[in-house]
Design a protein around this motif. Structure first.
Motif, mmCIF file in Angstrom:
data_model
loop_
_atom_site.group_PDB
_atom_site.id
_atom_site.type_symbol
_atom_site.label_atom_id
_atom_site.label_comp_id
_atom_site.label_asym_id
_atom_site.label_seq_id
_atom_site.Cartn_x
_atom_site.Cartn_y
_atom_site.Cartn_z
ATOM 1 N N ARG A 126 0.808 -1.220 0.000
ATOM 2 C CA ARG A 126 0.000 0.000 0.000
ATOM 3 C C ARG A 126 0.840 1.269 0.000
ATOM 4 N N GLY A 127 2.157 1.116 -0.108
ATOM 5 C CA GLY A 127 3.021 2.282 -0.243
ATOM 6 C C GLY A 127 3.305 3.037 1.028
ATOM 7 N N LYS A 128 3.123 2.384 2.184
ATOM 8 C CA LYS A 128 3.366 3.033 3.470
ATOM 9 C C LYS A 128 4.474 2.304 4.217
ATOM 10 N N LEU A 129 5.470 3.044 4.682
ATOM 11 C CA LEU A 129 6.582 2.469 5.425
ATOM 12 C C LEU A 129 6.767 3.228 6.726
ATOM 13 N N CYS A 130 6.868 2.492 7.824
ATOM 14 C CA CYS A 130 7.114 3.091 9.133
ATOM 15 C C CYS A 130 8.378 2.486 9.724
ATOM 16 N N SER A 131 9.313 3.334 10.126
ATOM 17 C CA SER A 131 10.529 2.883 10.793
ATOM 18 C C SER A 131 10.380 3.118 12.293
ATOM 19 N N VAL A 132 10.718 2.088 13.065
ATOM 20 C CA VAL A 132 10.565 2.153 14.520
ATOM 21 C C VAL A 132 11.940 2.152 15.179
ATOM 22 N N ASP A 133 12.164 3.083 16.099
ATOM 23 C CA ASP A 133 13.449 3.170 16.786
ATOM 24 C C ASP A 133 13.255 3.730 18.192
ATOM 25 N N LYS A 134 14.350 4.023 18.873
ATOM 26 C CA LYS A 134 14.335 4.692 20.176
ATOM 27 C C LYS A 134 15.389 5.779 20.157
ATOM 28 N N ALA A 135 15.292 6.633 19.121
ATOM 29 C CA ALA A 135 16.322 7.641 18.871
ATOM 30 C C ALA A 135 16.376 8.724 19.938
ATOM 31 N N ASN A 136 15.359 8.836 20.775
ATOM 32 C CA ASN A 136 15.390 9.840 21.831
ATOM 33 C C ASN A 136 16.278 9.427 23.000
ATOM 34 N N VAL A 137 16.728 8.161 23.006
ATOM 35 C CA VAL A 137 17.541 7.664 24.113
ATOM 36 C C VAL A 137 18.807 6.953 23.638
ATOM 37 N N LEU A 138 18.693 6.110 22.616
ATOM 38 C CA LEU A 138 19.781 5.209 22.248
ATOM 39 C C LEU A 138 20.577 5.716 21.049
ATOM 40 N N GLU A 139 21.896 5.719 21.167
ATOM 41 C CA GLU A 139 22.760 6.156 20.074
ATOM 42 C C GLU A 139 22.629 5.271 18.832
ATOM 43 N N PRO A 140 22.557 3.927 18.980
ATOM 44 C CA PRO A 140 22.354 3.112 17.777
ATOM 45 C C PRO A 140 21.056 3.451 17.043
ATOM 46 N N SER A 141 20.031 3.830 17.795
ATOM 47 C CA SER A 141 18.773 4.223 17.163
ATOM 48 C C SER A 141 18.893 5.551 16.433
ATOM 49 N N ARG A 142 19.749 6.436 16.925
ATOM 50 C CA ARG A 142 19.963 7.698 16.213
ATOM 51 C C ARG A 142 20.623 7.428 14.865
ATOM 52 N N LEU A 143 21.582 6.508 14.839
ATOM 53 C CA LEU A 143 22.177 6.110 13.566
ATOM 54 C C LEU A 143 21.128 5.461 12.678
ATOM 55 N N TRP A 144 20.332 4.572 13.250
ATOM 56 C CA TRP A 144 19.271 3.906 12.486
ATOM 57 C C TRP A 144 18.357 4.938 11.828
ATOM 58 N N ARG A 145 17.954 5.951 12.595
ATOM 59 C CA ARG A 145 17.024 6.939 12.039
ATOM 60 C C ARG A 145 17.678 7.740 10.929
ATOM 61 N N ARG A 146 18.915 8.161 11.119
ATOM 62 C CA ARG A 146 19.594 8.938 10.083
ATOM 63 C C ARG A 146 19.729 8.144 8.786
ATOM 64 N N VAL A 147 20.131 6.888 8.916
ATOM 65 C CA VAL A 147 20.333 6.061 7.730
ATOM 66 C C VAL A 147 19.001 5.742 7.062
ATOM 67 N N ALA A 148 18.001 5.371 7.843
ATOM 68 C CA ALA A 148 16.690 5.057 7.276
ATOM 69 C C ALA A 148 16.098 6.268 6.567
ATOM 70 N N ASP A 149 16.186 7.431 7.198
ATOM 71 C CA ASP A 149 15.659 8.648 6.574
ATOM 72 C C ASP A 149 16.348 8.921 5.241
ATOM 73 N N ARG A 150 17.663 8.763 5.201
ATOM 74 C CA ARG A 150 18.401 9.025 3.965
ATOM 75 C C ARG A 150 18.044 8.043 2.859
ATOM 76 N N VAL A 151 17.982 6.763 3.192
ATOM 77 C CA VAL A 151 17.659 5.749 2.187
ATOM 78 C C VAL A 151 16.287 5.994 1.581
ATOM 79 N N VAL A 152 15.315 6.259 2.426
ATOM 80 C CA VAL A 152 13.952 6.475 1.929
ATOM 81 C C VAL A 152 13.866 7.773 1.139
#
Length: 357
Positions: A182-208
Protein backbone atom coordinates in the motif's frame (compact mmCIF):
# COMPACT_ATOMS: atom_id res chain seq x y z
CA UNK A 1 10.40 -26.03 -12.23
CA UNK A 2 12.66 -28.47 -10.44
CA UNK A 3 13.71 -27.42 -6.95
CA UNK A 4 15.40 -29.01 -3.96
CA UNK A 5 13.64 -28.07 -0.73
CA UNK A 6 14.90 -28.92 2.75
CA UNK A 7 12.45 -29.72 5.55
CA UNK A 8 13.58 -29.29 9.16
CA UNK A 9 10.82 -30.79 11.34
CA UNK A 10 12.65 -30.16 14.62
CA UNK A 11 10.95 -30.76 17.97
CA UNK A 12 7.54 -30.90 19.61
CA UNK A 13 4.75 -30.42 17.10
CA UNK A 14 7.29 -29.64 14.39
CA UNK A 15 7.14 -33.06 12.68
CA UNK A 16 3.31 -33.06 12.71
CA UNK A 17 2.91 -29.68 11.06
CA UNK A 18 5.75 -30.25 8.60
CA UNK A 19 3.99 -33.46 7.51
CA UNK A 20 0.94 -31.44 6.44
CA UNK A 21 2.97 -28.75 4.70
CA UNK A 22 4.85 -31.45 2.80
CA UNK A 23 1.56 -32.93 1.59
CA UNK A 24 0.52 -29.50 0.34
CA UNK A 25 3.82 -28.92 -1.45
CA UNK A 26 3.55 -32.30 -3.17
CA UNK A 27 0.00 -31.47 -4.28
CA UNK A 28 1.04 -28.05 -5.59
CA UNK A 29 3.93 -29.56 -7.53
CA UNK A 30 1.58 -32.08 -9.13
CA UNK A 31 -1.08 -29.49 -9.92
CA UNK A 32 1.29 -26.98 -11.52
CA UNK A 33 3.72 -29.41 -13.14
CA UNK A 34 6.76 -28.87 -10.92
CA UNK A 35 9.19 -31.33 -9.38
CA UNK A 36 10.05 -30.62 -5.77
CA UNK A 37 12.72 -32.81 -4.21
CA UNK A 38 11.95 -32.78 -0.49
CA UNK A 39 14.57 -33.97 1.98
CA UNK A 40 14.50 -33.92 5.79
CA UNK A 41 17.34 -33.04 8.13
CA UNK A 42 17.94 -32.59 11.85
CA UNK A 43 17.82 -29.38 13.86
CA UNK A 44 17.20 -28.47 17.49
CA UNK A 45 16.71 -30.85 20.38
CA UNK A 46 16.35 -33.98 18.29
CA UNK A 47 19.66 -33.10 16.64
CA UNK A 48 21.31 -32.76 20.06
CA UNK A 49 19.94 -36.17 21.06
CA UNK A 50 21.18 -37.87 17.90
CA UNK A 51 24.41 -36.00 17.16
CA UNK A 52 25.23 -33.78 20.15
CA UNK A 53 24.89 -30.70 17.94
CA UNK A 54 21.71 -28.59 17.47
CA UNK A 55 22.76 -27.91 13.87
CA UNK A 56 24.86 -30.76 12.46
CA UNK A 57 27.12 -30.10 9.50
CA UNK A 58 25.06 -32.29 7.12
CA UNK A 59 22.06 -30.06 7.84
CA UNK A 60 24.08 -26.92 7.08
CA UNK A 61 25.39 -28.44 3.84
CA UNK A 62 21.92 -29.51 2.71
CA UNK A 63 20.41 -26.11 3.48
CA UNK A 64 23.14 -24.26 1.60
CA UNK A 65 22.59 -26.47 -1.45
CA UNK A 66 18.79 -26.05 -1.41
CA UNK A 67 16.45 -23.58 -3.04
CA UNK A 68 14.67 -22.94 0.29
CA UNK A 69 14.22 -24.33 3.79
CA UNK A 70 10.99 -25.00 5.69
CA UNK A 71 11.30 -25.28 9.48
CA UNK A 72 8.84 -26.71 12.01
CA UNK A 73 9.92 -25.70 15.52
CA UNK A 74 12.77 -26.24 17.97
CA UNK A 75 13.05 -26.63 21.72
CA UNK A 76 11.19 -28.05 24.66
CA UNK A 77 11.48 -28.77 28.40
CA UNK A 78 13.75 -31.74 27.78
CA UNK A 79 16.53 -29.39 26.70
CA UNK A 80 15.87 -26.44 29.03
CA UNK A 81 18.71 -27.10 31.48
CA UNK A 82 20.51 -23.70 31.77
CA UNK A 83 23.74 -25.55 32.49
CA UNK A 84 23.57 -27.62 29.33
CA UNK A 85 26.49 -27.38 26.93
CA UNK A 86 24.16 -26.33 24.12
CA UNK A 87 20.46 -25.72 23.56
CA UNK A 88 18.11 -26.26 20.60
CA UNK A 89 17.72 -22.53 19.98
CA UNK A 90 21.42 -22.31 19.18
CA UNK A 91 20.70 -24.28 16.04
CA UNK A 92 18.15 -21.72 14.90
CA UNK A 93 20.49 -18.79 15.47
CA UNK A 94 23.29 -20.60 13.69
CA UNK A 95 21.30 -21.53 10.58
CA UNK A 96 20.29 -17.88 10.18
CA UNK A 97 23.94 -16.90 10.32
CA UNK A 98 25.12 -19.72 8.03
CA UNK A 99 22.58 -18.75 5.35
CA UNK A 100 23.17 -14.99 5.71
CA UNK A 101 19.55 -14.29 6.61
CA UNK A 102 19.49 -10.65 7.66
CA UNK A 103 15.76 -9.86 7.56
CA UNK A 104 12.72 -11.52 9.07
CA UNK A 105 9.40 -10.95 7.31
CA UNK A 106 6.36 -11.50 9.48
CA UNK A 107 2.91 -10.77 8.06
CA UNK A 108 0.19 -10.01 10.60
CA UNK A 109 -3.18 -10.42 8.96
CA UNK A 110 -6.64 -10.90 10.42
CA UNK A 111 -9.07 -13.29 8.74
CA UNK A 112 -12.73 -12.22 8.71
CA UNK A 113 -13.82 -15.65 9.98
CA UNK A 114 -11.46 -15.47 12.96
CA UNK A 115 -11.59 -11.81 13.92
CA UNK A 116 -13.64 -12.54 17.02
CA UNK A 117 -10.83 -14.78 18.29
CA UNK A 118 -8.72 -11.67 18.84
CA UNK A 119 -8.48 -10.39 22.42
CA UNK A 120 -9.20 -6.91 21.00
CA UNK A 121 -12.53 -5.61 19.78
CA UNK A 122 -13.55 -6.35 16.22
CA UNK A 123 -13.67 -2.67 15.27
CA UNK A 124 -10.00 -2.30 16.25
CA UNK A 125 -8.46 -5.34 14.54
CA UNK A 126 -10.71 -6.05 11.58
CA UNK A 127 -8.85 -5.39 8.34
CA UNK A 128 -5.38 -5.38 9.93
CA UNK A 129 -2.69 -6.23 7.36
CA UNK A 130 0.86 -5.45 8.51
CA UNK A 131 4.19 -6.72 7.24
CA UNK A 132 6.94 -6.50 9.86
CA UNK A 133 10.52 -6.43 8.58
CA UNK A 134 12.88 -7.17 11.46
CA UNK A 135 16.65 -6.86 11.16
CA UNK A 136 17.89 -10.30 12.12
CA UNK A 137 21.68 -10.53 12.42
CA UNK A 138 22.74 -7.34 14.21
CA UNK A 139 21.86 -5.34 17.28
CA UNK A 140 22.00 -6.35 20.89
CA UNK A 141 21.71 -10.08 20.23
CA UNK A 142 24.97 -10.14 18.31
CA UNK A 143 26.97 -7.25 19.77
CA UNK A 144 29.76 -7.65 22.36
CA UNK A 145 28.50 -9.15 25.62
CA UNK A 146 29.89 -10.59 28.80
CA UNK A 147 29.94 -10.74 32.56
CA UNK A 148 32.01 -8.89 35.11
CA UNK A 149 31.96 -7.05 38.39
CA UNK A 150 30.99 -3.47 39.18
CA UNK A 151 31.57 -1.99 42.64
CA UNK A 152 31.91 -5.48 44.04
CA UNK A 153 28.66 -6.71 42.50
CA UNK A 154 28.19 -9.27 39.74
CA UNK A 155 27.28 -7.58 36.45
CA UNK A 156 26.45 -8.45 32.86
CA UNK A 157 26.23 -6.45 29.65
CA UNK A 158 25.09 -6.75 26.06
CA UNK A 159 25.87 -4.12 23.45
CA UNK A 160 23.48 -2.86 20.79
CA UNK A 161 25.70 -2.43 17.77
CA UNK A 162 24.72 -1.49 14.20
CA UNK A 163 26.63 -0.48 11.10
CA UNK A 164 25.40 1.67 8.23
CA UNK A 165 25.33 -1.21 5.69
CA UNK A 166 23.29 -3.39 8.05
CA UNK A 167 20.65 -0.68 8.37
CA UNK A 168 20.66 0.24 4.69
CA UNK A 169 19.99 -3.26 3.41
CA UNK A 170 17.06 -4.01 5.70
CA UNK A 171 15.45 -0.60 5.11
CA UNK A 172 15.79 -1.09 1.35
CA UNK A 173 14.15 -4.50 1.59
CA UNK A 174 11.27 -3.07 3.62
CA UNK A 175 10.85 -0.13 1.25
CA UNK A 176 10.68 -2.45 -1.76
CA UNK A 177 8.03 -4.48 0.03
CA UNK A 178 6.03 -1.32 0.78
CA UNK A 179 6.10 -0.40 -2.91
CA UNK A 180 4.45 -3.73 -3.67
CA UNK A 181 1.76 -3.23 -1.02
CA UNK A 182 0.00 0.00 0.00
CA UNK A 183 3.02 2.28 -0.24
CA UNK A 184 3.37 3.03 3.47
CA UNK A 185 6.58 2.47 5.42
CA UNK A 186 7.11 3.09 9.13
CA UNK A 187 10.53 2.88 10.79
CA UNK A 188 10.56 2.15 14.52
CA UNK A 189 13.45 3.17 16.79
CA UNK A 190 14.33 4.69 20.18
CA UNK A 191 16.32 7.64 18.87
CA UNK A 192 15.39 9.84 21.83
CA UNK A 193 17.54 7.66 24.11
CA UNK A 194 19.78 5.21 22.25
CA UNK A 195 22.76 6.16 20.07
CA UNK A 196 22.35 3.11 17.78
CA UNK A 197 18.77 4.22 17.16
CA UNK A 198 19.96 7.70 16.21
CA UNK A 199 22.18 6.11 13.57
CA UNK A 200 19.27 3.91 12.49
CA UNK A 201 17.02 6.94 12.04
CA UNK A 202 19.59 8.94 10.08
CA UNK A 203 20.33 6.06 7.73
CA UNK A 204 16.69 5.06 7.28
CA UNK A 205 15.66 8.65 6.57
CA UNK A 206 18.40 9.02 3.96
CA UNK A 207 17.66 5.75 2.19
CA UNK A 208 13.95 6.47 1.93
CA UNK A 209 14.41 10.14 0.96
CA UNK A 210 16.97 9.39 -1.76
CA UNK A 211 15.75 6.07 -3.11
CA UNK A 212 12.05 5.77 -2.24
CA UNK A 213 10.56 9.29 -2.28
CA UNK A 214 7.25 7.89 -3.52
CA UNK A 215 6.53 6.14 -0.20
CA UNK A 216 4.37 7.49 2.61
CA UNK A 217 7.13 7.38 5.23
CA UNK A 218 6.86 7.82 8.99
CA UNK A 219 8.96 7.27 12.11
CA UNK A 220 7.59 6.08 15.45
CA UNK A 221 9.34 5.47 18.77
CA UNK A 222 9.18 1.86 19.90
CA UNK A 223 7.20 2.55 23.07
CA UNK A 224 4.62 4.52 21.09
CA UNK A 225 4.39 1.71 18.54
CA UNK A 226 3.67 -0.76 21.34
CA UNK A 227 0.59 1.35 22.13
CA UNK A 228 -0.43 1.95 18.51
CA UNK A 229 -0.48 -1.77 17.73
CA UNK A 230 -3.32 -2.31 20.17
CA UNK A 231 -5.16 0.95 19.52
CA UNK A 232 -4.93 1.47 15.72
CA UNK A 233 -3.18 -1.47 13.99
CA UNK A 234 -5.00 -0.87 10.70
CA UNK A 235 -3.06 2.36 10.17
CA UNK A 236 0.17 0.49 9.41
CA UNK A 237 1.37 -1.27 6.28
CA UNK A 238 5.11 -2.15 6.41
CA UNK A 239 7.05 -1.65 9.66
CA UNK A 240 10.84 -1.94 9.71
CA UNK A 241 12.84 -2.08 12.91
CA UNK A 242 15.89 -3.47 14.68
CA UNK A 243 16.42 -6.97 16.02
CA UNK A 244 15.41 -6.40 19.64
CA UNK A 245 12.45 -4.14 18.94
CA UNK A 246 11.24 -6.40 16.14
CA UNK A 247 11.41 -9.44 18.39
CA UNK A 248 9.15 -7.81 20.96
CA UNK A 249 6.75 -5.97 18.65
CA UNK A 250 6.08 -8.94 16.39
CA UNK A 251 5.19 -11.10 19.38
CA UNK A 252 2.82 -8.40 20.57
CA UNK A 253 1.30 -8.08 17.11
CA UNK A 254 0.90 -11.84 16.80
CA UNK A 255 -1.96 -11.61 19.27
CA UNK A 256 -3.99 -9.37 16.98
CA UNK A 257 -5.36 -12.24 14.83
CA UNK A 258 -6.07 -14.31 17.95
CA UNK A 259 -3.92 -17.38 17.32
CA UNK A 260 -0.23 -18.06 16.74
CA UNK A 261 -1.34 -21.04 14.70
CA UNK A 262 -2.24 -18.82 11.76
CA UNK A 263 0.97 -16.81 11.33
CA UNK A 264 3.93 -17.68 9.08
CA UNK A 265 7.27 -15.95 8.74
CA UNK A 266 10.26 -15.79 6.41
CA UNK A 267 13.94 -15.09 7.01
CA UNK A 268 15.74 -13.94 3.88
CA UNK A 269 19.16 -12.72 2.80
CA UNK A 270 20.73 -10.99 -0.16
CA UNK A 271 20.99 -14.30 -2.05
CA UNK A 272 20.70 -18.01 -1.49
CA UNK A 273 17.96 -20.00 0.23
CA UNK A 274 15.49 -18.43 2.63
CA UNK A 275 14.20 -19.99 5.84
CA UNK A 276 10.42 -20.21 6.29
CA UNK A 277 8.58 -21.20 9.45
CA UNK A 278 5.47 -20.70 11.59
CA UNK A 279 5.96 -18.17 14.37
CA UNK A 280 4.66 -20.43 17.12
CA UNK A 281 6.98 -22.62 19.15
CA UNK A 282 7.27 -26.37 19.54
CA UNK A 283 4.22 -26.59 21.86
CA UNK A 284 5.47 -29.67 23.75
CA UNK A 285 2.27 -29.79 25.80
CA UNK A 286 0.27 -30.87 22.75
CA UNK A 287 2.98 -32.68 20.78
CA UNK A 288 1.90 -36.11 19.58
CA UNK A 289 -1.79 -35.48 20.26
CA UNK A 290 -2.66 -34.65 16.67
CA UNK A 291 -4.39 -31.37 17.49
CA UNK A 292 -1.79 -28.78 16.40
CA UNK A 293 -2.82 -26.19 13.84
CA UNK A 294 -0.80 -26.74 10.62
CA UNK A 295 -2.08 -23.65 8.81
CA UNK A 296 0.79 -21.34 9.80
CA UNK A 297 3.27 -23.87 8.43
CA UNK A 298 1.21 -24.35 5.28
CA UNK A 299 1.13 -20.58 4.83
CA UNK A 300 4.90 -20.50 5.45
CA UNK A 301 5.25 -22.93 2.53
CA UNK A 302 3.30 -20.43 0.42
CA UNK A 303 5.73 -17.69 1.45
CA UNK A 304 8.57 -20.03 0.47
CA UNK A 305 7.17 -20.54 -3.01
CA UNK A 306 6.60 -16.81 -3.43
CA UNK A 307 9.86 -15.41 -2.08
CA UNK A 308 12.42 -18.11 -2.89
CA UNK A 309 11.01 -19.71 -6.05
CA UNK A 310 9.02 -16.78 -7.47
CA UNK A 311 6.01 -19.07 -7.85
CA UNK A 312 3.37 -16.47 -7.14
CA UNK A 313 0.37 -18.30 -8.62
CA UNK A 314 1.21 -21.42 -6.64
CA UNK A 315 1.55 -19.43 -3.42
CA UNK A 316 -1.75 -17.69 -4.12
CA UNK A 317 -3.41 -21.08 -4.63
CA UNK A 318 -2.29 -22.23 -1.18
CA UNK A 319 -3.44 -18.99 0.46
CA UNK A 320 -6.81 -19.23 -1.30
CA UNK A 321 -7.18 -22.83 -0.12
CA UNK A 322 -6.57 -21.79 3.48
CA UNK A 323 -9.13 -18.99 3.18
CA UNK A 324 -11.69 -21.43 1.76
CA UNK A 325 -11.11 -23.93 4.55
CA UNK A 326 -11.68 -21.21 7.13
CA UNK A 327 -14.72 -19.87 5.32
CA UNK A 328 -16.16 -23.39 5.30
CA UNK A 329 -15.85 -23.52 9.07
CA UNK A 330 -12.96 -25.95 9.61
CA UNK A 331 -11.18 -25.25 12.89
CA UNK A 332 -8.40 -26.82 14.90
CA UNK A 333 -8.68 -26.57 18.67
CA UNK A 334 -6.73 -23.31 18.97
CA UNK A 335 -9.19 -21.39 16.78
CA UNK A 336 -12.40 -23.28 17.57
CA UNK A 337 -13.33 -21.03 20.51
CA UNK A 338 -15.00 -23.92 22.30
CA UNK A 339 -16.76 -25.23 19.20
CA UNK A 340 -16.14 -28.34 17.15
CA UNK A 341 -12.54 -28.90 16.12
CA UNK A 342 -10.68 -31.22 13.77
CA UNK A 343 -7.27 -32.85 13.92
CA UNK A 344 -3.98 -31.71 12.40
CA UNK A 345 -4.25 -34.30 9.63
CA UNK A 346 -7.90 -33.51 8.97
CA UNK A 347 -7.03 -29.83 8.51
CA UNK A 348 -4.36 -30.88 6.04
CA UNK A 349 -6.99 -32.97 4.24
CA UNK A 350 -9.29 -29.96 3.98
CA UNK A 351 -6.55 -27.79 2.47
CA UNK A 352 -5.73 -30.48 -0.07
CA UNK A 353 -9.41 -30.75 -1.02
CA UNK A 354 -9.62 -26.98 -1.47
CA UNK A 355 -6.47 -27.01 -3.62
CA UNK A 356 -7.95 -29.68 -5.84
CA UNK A 357 -11.26 -27.90 -6.35
Amino acid sequence: MRANLVLLPGDGIGPEIIDQAERVLVAVAEKFGHQFELERHLIGGIAIDETGDPLPQPTIDACRASAAVLLGAVGGPKWDDPNAKTRPEAGLLKIRKELGLFANLRPIQTYPELVDASPLRREIVEGTDILFVRELTGGIYFGPSGKGEVDGHESAYATMLYTVPEIERVVRLAAEAARGRRGKLCSVDKANVLEPSRLWRRVADRVVREEFPDLDYSVVLVDAMAMHLISRPRDFDVIVTSNLFGDILTDEASMLPGSLGMLPSASVGASGPGLFEPIHGSAPDIAGRGIANPLATILASAMMLKHSLQLHDEAAAIEAAVRKVLADGARTADIARGGASISTTAMGDRVLQALAS
